[in-house]
Design a protein around this motif. Structure first.
Motif, PDB file in Angstrom:
ATOM      1  N   VAL A  96      45.907  -8.481  30.054  1.00  0.00           N
ATOM      2  CA  VAL A  96      46.600  -9.712  29.678  1.00  0.00           C
ATOM      3  C   VAL A  96      47.679  -9.973  30.720  1.00  0.00           C
ATOM      4  O   VAL A  96      47.860 -11.093  31.189  1.00  0.00           O
ATOM      5  CB  VAL A  96      47.207  -9.584  28.260  1.00  0.00           C
ATOM      6  CG1 VAL A  96      48.038 -10.804  27.912  1.00  0.00           C
ATOM      7  CG2 VAL A  96      46.116  -9.347  27.233  1.00  0.00           C
ATOM      8  N   VAL A 111      49.442  -4.936  30.597  1.00  0.00           N
ATOM      9  CA  VAL A 111      49.338  -5.081  29.143  1.00  0.00           C
ATOM     10  C   VAL A 111      47.906  -5.463  28.821  1.00  0.00           C
ATOM     11  O   VAL A 111      47.304  -6.294  29.513  1.00  0.00           O
ATOM     12  CB  VAL A 111      50.302  -6.186  28.622  1.00  0.00           C
ATOM     13  CG1 VAL A 111      50.127  -6.394  27.121  1.00  0.00           C
ATOM     14  CG2 VAL A 111      51.752  -5.837  28.949  1.00  0.00           C
ATOM     15  N   TRP A 112      47.365  -4.861  27.765  1.00  0.00           N
ATOM     16  CA  TRP A 112      46.001  -5.121  27.323  1.00  0.00           C
ATOM     17  C   TRP A 112      45.985  -5.398  25.826  1.00  0.00           C
ATOM     18  O   TRP A 112      46.875  -4.965  25.103  1.00  0.00           O
ATOM     19  CB  TRP A 112      45.099  -3.919  27.602  1.00  0.00           C
ATOM     20  CG  TRP A 112      44.929  -3.639  29.047  1.00  0.00           C
ATOM     21  CD1 TRP A 112      43.921  -4.072  29.856  1.00  0.00           C
ATOM     22  CD2 TRP A 112      45.789  -2.852  29.878  1.00  0.00           C
ATOM     23  NE1 TRP A 112      44.118  -3.616  31.140  1.00  0.00           N
ATOM     24  CE2 TRP A 112      45.255  -2.866  31.185  1.00  0.00           C
ATOM     25  CE3 TRP A 112      46.983  -2.159  29.671  1.00  0.00           C
ATOM     26  CZ2 TRP A 112      45.841  -2.202  32.258  1.00  0.00           C
ATOM     27  CZ3 TRP A 112      47.573  -1.495  30.733  1.00  0.00           C
ATOM     28  CH2 TRP A 112      47.002  -1.519  32.004  1.00  0.00           C
ATOM     29  N   ARG A 113      44.960  -6.127  25.357  1.00  0.00           N
ATOM     30  CA  ARG A 113      44.695  -6.316  23.927  1.00  0.00           C
ATOM     31  C   ARG A 113      43.413  -5.556  23.642  1.00  0.00           C
ATOM     32  O   ARG A 113      42.370  -5.858  24.213  1.00  0.00           O
ATOM     33  CB  ARG A 113      44.511  -7.786  23.569  1.00  0.00           C
ATOM     34  CG  ARG A 113      45.737  -8.659  23.757  1.00  0.00           C
ATOM     35  CD  ARG A 113      46.870  -8.344  22.851  1.00  0.00           C
ATOM     36  NE  ARG A 113      46.561  -8.688  21.459  1.00  0.00           N
ATOM     37  CZ  ARG A 113      47.352  -8.448  20.463  1.00  0.00           C
ATOM     38  NH1 ARG A 113      48.509  -7.862  20.669  1.00  0.00           N
ATOM     39  NH2 ARG A 113      47.025  -8.778  19.246  1.00  0.00           N
ATOM     40  N   ASP A 118      42.631  -5.438  18.207  1.00  0.00           N
ATOM     41  CA  ASP A 118      43.573  -6.469  18.653  1.00  0.00           C
ATOM     42  C   ASP A 118      44.991  -5.926  18.834  1.00  0.00           C
ATOM     43  O   ASP A 118      45.961  -6.660  18.744  1.00  0.00           O
ATOM     44  CB  ASP A 118      43.552  -7.672  17.704  1.00  0.00           C
ATOM     45  CG  ASP A 118      43.996  -8.958  18.388  1.00  0.00           C
ATOM     46  OD1 ASP A 118      43.763  -9.092  19.600  1.00  0.00           O
ATOM     47  OD2 ASP A 118      44.593  -9.815  17.704  1.00  0.00           O
ATOM     48  N   LYS A 119      45.089  -4.645  19.094  1.00  0.00           N
ATOM     49  CA  LYS A 119      46.377  -3.980  19.296  1.00  0.00           C
ATOM     50  C   LYS A 119      46.841  -4.190  20.742  1.00  0.00           C
ATOM     51  O   LYS A 119      46.033  -4.154  21.670  1.00  0.00           O
ATOM     52  CB  LYS A 119      46.158  -2.490  19.026  1.00  0.00           C
ATOM     53  CG  LYS A 119      47.379  -1.642  18.919  1.00  0.00           C
ATOM     54  CD  LYS A 119      46.929  -0.197  18.708  1.00  0.00           C
ATOM     55  CE  LYS A 119      47.816   0.542  17.784  1.00  0.00           C
ATOM     56  NZ  LYS A 119      47.374   1.937  17.636  1.00  0.00           N
ATOM     57  N   THR A 120      48.137  -4.405  20.933  1.00  0.00           N
ATOM     58  CA  THR A 120      48.706  -4.509  22.278  1.00  0.00           C
ATOM     59  C   THR A 120      48.936  -3.103  22.815  1.00  0.00           C
ATOM     60  O   THR A 120      49.529  -2.268  22.134  1.00  0.00           O
ATOM     61  CB  THR A 120      50.041  -5.285  22.245  1.00  0.00           C
ATOM     62  OG1 THR A 120      49.775  -6.606  21.766  1.00  0.00           O
ATOM     63  CG2 THR A 120      50.666  -5.362  23.621  1.00  0.00           C
ATOM     64  N   THR A 122      50.261  -0.936  26.311  1.00  0.00           N
ATOM     65  CA  THR A 122      50.972  -1.060  27.587  1.00  0.00           C
ATOM     66  C   THR A 122      50.790   0.154  28.490  1.00  0.00           C
ATOM     67  O   THR A 122      51.363   0.207  29.568  1.00  0.00           O
ATOM     68  CB  THR A 122      52.485  -1.274  27.332  1.00  0.00           C
ATOM     69  OG1 THR A 122      52.985  -0.170  26.580  1.00  0.00           O
ATOM     70  CG2 THR A 122      52.738  -2.584  26.608  1.00  0.00           C
ATOM     71  N   SER A 168      41.644   0.591  22.199  1.00  0.00           N
ATOM     72  CA  SER A 168      42.578   1.677  21.884  1.00  0.00           C
ATOM     73  C   SER A 168      41.767   2.905  21.457  1.00  0.00           C
ATOM     74  O   SER A 168      40.627   2.800  20.989  1.00  0.00           O
ATOM     75  CB  SER A 168      43.583   1.244  20.823  1.00  0.00           C
ATOM     76  OG  SER A 168      42.946   0.747  19.680  1.00  0.00           O
TER      77      SER A 168
END
Length: 182
Positions: A96, A111-113, A118-120, A122, A168
């Motif tokens: 992202v 940063v990724w989703r 749908d968890k952020t 880092t 994740s």
């Protein structure tokens, strides 16, 4: 669905992967099943097969896990020789906020989703790169008969939009070798 009746990845792995892409939250299509499959030369107006038509062309076949070893799929190659292996290519594509890319494609920041929950995230180390259609499922469905080169290409497929996804750790490890239907 009974394993003997599952759609075989060998018959049309690209179509099955395309089918799994239809539920991604970023999808803007209300009716993904009528969208043409990219790269197909068949279908209306030469635009490709719809997902429904493509699935209709798949053949059912018995599956067998006999002889499966994950190591028979060479993972995380640097196909374009730019210093970034497949794992890092997925991380760069799905970020992202793009990470900084250092020497030998060392990634920092970013940063990724997570695709599944749908968890952020880092920290790239807290992400797995998942085969939406697992290697074991591909093996069960016919990859056992593929050449080593074809298994490597499947394991590192960056061409299909959702064959490899950043996720994740928890949801991916819970998914394990389950296929998209499971």
């Amino acid at each position: 669905m009974h394993r003997a009746r599952r759609l075989t990845v060998l018959a049309c792995s690209g179509l099955l992967l395309a089918a799994t892409a239809c539920t991604h939250p970023d999808s803007s299509s209300d009716d993904a099943t009528s969208a043409p499959i990219p790269g197909s030369s068949e279908g209306k107006d030469g635009g490709g097969l719809s997902l429904t038509e493509a699935i209709g062309k798949l053949k059912a076949a018995r599956e067998s896990r006999t002889g499966y070893e994950r190591e028979k799929f060479k993972l995380w190659v640097d196909e374009d020789h730019d210093g970034c292996d497949t794992r890092k290519e997925v991380l760069l594509t799905e970020a992202v906020n793009k990470p900084r890319q250092g020497e030998d494609c060392k990634l920092t920041g970013g940063v990724w989703r997570s695709y599944y929950d749908d968890k952020t995230v880092t920290d790239a180390r807290k992400l797995d790169i998942d085969h939406v259609v697992p290697l074991a499922e591909a093996w069960d469905s016919g990859a056992s008969k593929w050449t080593a080169e074809r298994r490597e290409a499947y394991a590192n497929d960056l061409d299909a939009q959702r064959s490899l996804v950043a996720v994740s750790l928890g949801p991916n490890r819970a998914k394990g070798d389950q296929d998209p239907a499971e």
